[in-house]
Write a protein that holds these residues in place. Structure first.
Motif, short mmCIF file in Angstrom:
data_model
loop_
_atom_site.label_atom_id
_atom_site.label_comp_id
_atom_site.label_asym_id
_atom_site.label_seq_id
_atom_site.Cartn_x
_atom_site.Cartn_y
_atom_site.Cartn_z
N UNK A 193 38.16 39.88 46.67
CA UNK A 193 39.36 39.89 47.52
C UNK A 193 40.06 41.24 47.43
N UNK A 194 40.25 41.73 46.23
CA UNK A 194 41.00 42.98 46.05
C UNK A 194 40.25 44.18 46.63
N UNK A 195 38.95 44.24 46.43
CA UNK A 195 38.18 45.38 46.94
C UNK A 195 38.00 45.33 48.45
N UNK A 196 38.37 44.22 49.08
CA UNK A 196 38.31 44.15 50.55
C UNK A 196 39.47 44.93 51.18
N UNK A 197 40.49 45.27 50.39
CA UNK A 197 41.64 46.01 50.91
C UNK A 197 41.27 47.49 50.99
N UNK A 198 41.30 48.10 52.17
CA UNK A 198 40.97 49.53 52.27
C UNK A 198 41.86 50.37 51.36
N UNK A 199 41.22 51.19 50.52
CA UNK A 199 41.95 52.03 49.59
C UNK A 199 41.84 51.56 48.16
#
Length: 314
Positions: A193-199
């Motif tokens: 979930x967290x790594x799906x956020x760009x950046x």
């Protein structure tokens, strides 16, 4: 009074647990070992417990925390600085184990700190590994800076040798961190979930999972405050000072700085937020802090809803 719910304060040291009841003021001492924890739980079994309050003390509180959770007892782990400020505000300047235990019990009654579940064993391991990696990265930076100023060839060789050691240790730590996460479906899902956020890359996502396990259980303001990214207003009468950020978990702010810079380029939502703030005359650092705050708030919302990031539809 029989049947009356009590609040318990526990002052934790390496060898002992000093326990105090409120109301009543009764105190007892137990060993900070398995036998002492068992004796404490047996004694607590005779009480109606509203809340148990203790300070975060690194390795010294972990076993007790696990035993309290297994026994189904409500407990709150508080920041030592906050507890000390409370003691000073109440005029308790003396500092002994017994006094501290009584102070923590009173702290729990008056401020009612929120109870949170203990960390899983995998999460405890992950936090320790991530902390170890953070120390090595600081060591690498210091060694690189020192290497630039060295004149003696012998010292340069020593510094280069130390850098090779650090890189090897970092590699082994990263392998261990990946293994801990891969072995735990909950941690694996949180990382996805967290790594799906760009950046947000893997290293930052791992740091958020390890150092901010409360993510997904808080509102926006609590999330920003815990990361030390909530602006603190300064106002008295007609005077209005500049807001600033303070407190919270400083290493999380450091971990979010570079991802915020990346997000300003590749995350359209956050880029537009940054551009809007700068256009309104906000200093670049203030705008970057706002992006960092938005990143952690988004992370909290996505983990709460158990969903990956999707761009906003215009």
């Amino acid at each position: 009074m029989p049947g009356q719910a009590i609040t318990i304060g526990i002052d934790i040291s390496k060898d002992h647990l000093d326990v105090a009841l409120y109301p009543g003021g009764e105190t007892r001492r137990f060993l900070n070992a398995r036998s002492g924890h068992t004796a404490l739980l047996r004694w607590l079994g005779k009480q109606v417990v509203a809340r148990i309050v203790f300070e975060a003390t690194g390795p010294y509180h972990r076993d007790l925390e696990r035993r309290l959770e297994q026994a189904g007892l409500p407990f709150a782990k508080v920041n030592p600085r906050q507890a000390r400020r409370f003691a000073e505000a109440t005029g308790k300047l003396a500092k002994t184990d017994r006094v501290d235990a009584l102070m923590l019990a009173r702290f729990g009654v008056l401020l009612e700190p929120q109870s949170r579940p203990a960390r899983s064993e995998n999460l405890v391991q992950l936090a320790e590994l991530v902390a170890g990696r953070r120390i090595l990265i600081k060591d690498r930076t210091a060694t690189l800076n020192r290497l630039k100023t060295l004149g003696q060839e012998l010292l340069k060789r020593h510094a280069r040798h130390r850098l090779r050691q650090i890189e090897a240790h970092l590699t082994s730590l990263n392998v261990a961190i990946d293994a801990v996460i891969a072995a735990d479906p909950v941690l694996t899902r949180r990382l996805a979930i967290l790594t799906s956020i760009p950046g947000l890359g893997e290293i930052t996502a791992q740091a958020l999972i390890a150092d901010m396990p409360e993510l997904g259980t808080m509102d926006e303001r609590q999330t920003a405050a815990l990361a030390g990214l909530a602006p603190i207003t300064r106002q008295s009468g007609k005077w209005q000072g500049k807001s600033f950020i303070q407190g919270g978990r400083s290493h999380l702010r450091q971990a979010l700085y570079m991802p915020a810079l990346v997000a300003m380029r590749f995350n359209p939502d956050l880029k537009s937020r940054y551009d809007a703030l700068v256009t309104r005359g906000k200093h670049a650092k203030v705008a970057i802090t706002a992006v960092m705050r938005r990143l952690v708030v988004i992370a909290n919302a996505l983990l709460r809803d158990d969903r990956t990031w999707t761009p906003k539809v215009a």
